[in-house]
Design a protein around this motif. Structure first.
Motif: not given
Length: 134
Positions: A110-113, A128-134
């Motif tokens: 269920a986690t979206d980045f 590039f940006q690092p992925p972050r949790v919504v």
């Protein structure tokens, strides 16, 4: 054509290395030939008997009987011992017995980045940006 040449050369190099032949062994081949001639003249040994006495099943007996040739035997090529690396791996088959959660239970789908562009003028923008949790 060049790819084939590089492939053949690399294959030949790997084959030679698998025989555990060093450059020092090639340099010492003259010592081997000289000692083989000595055995032929003194003991009447042919090439196969000579190789058996120095690298085969007659080696231990020959070393015991001829201690005076010990220095010459140590100078012969192919006397080094090969080394071997052993890698071990194991798997746990029954995860329930060790109270370990399977990886599927640890990862949630269920986690979206998302990527967020930086609007600050103080920072340099990276491609590039690092992925972050919504």
């Amino acid at each position: 054509m060049m790819v084939k040449l590089v492939s053949i050369t690399a294959s030949f190099l790997i084959l030679i290395q698998s025989f555990n032949i060093c450059i020092s062994d090639l340099v010492d081949l003259s010592e081997l030939i000289e000692h083989a001639k000595f055995h032929s003249e003194k003991y009447g040994d042919n090439l196969f008997v000579f190789i058996s006495k120095h690298y085969g099943e007659l080696e231990a007996d020959h070393s015991k009987k001829h201690q005076e040739e010990k220095q010459e035997h140590e100078e012969l090529p192919f006397q080094h011992q090969p080394h071997m690396t052993l890698l071990s791996a194991f798997m746990i088959k029954d995860l329930q017995a060790y109270h370990i959660k399977p990886i599927d239970d640890l990862v949630t789908s269920a986690t979206d980045f998302f990527y967020q562009a930086s609007y600050s003028n103080c920072e340099k923008e990276a491609p590039f940006q690092p992925p972050r949790v919504v």
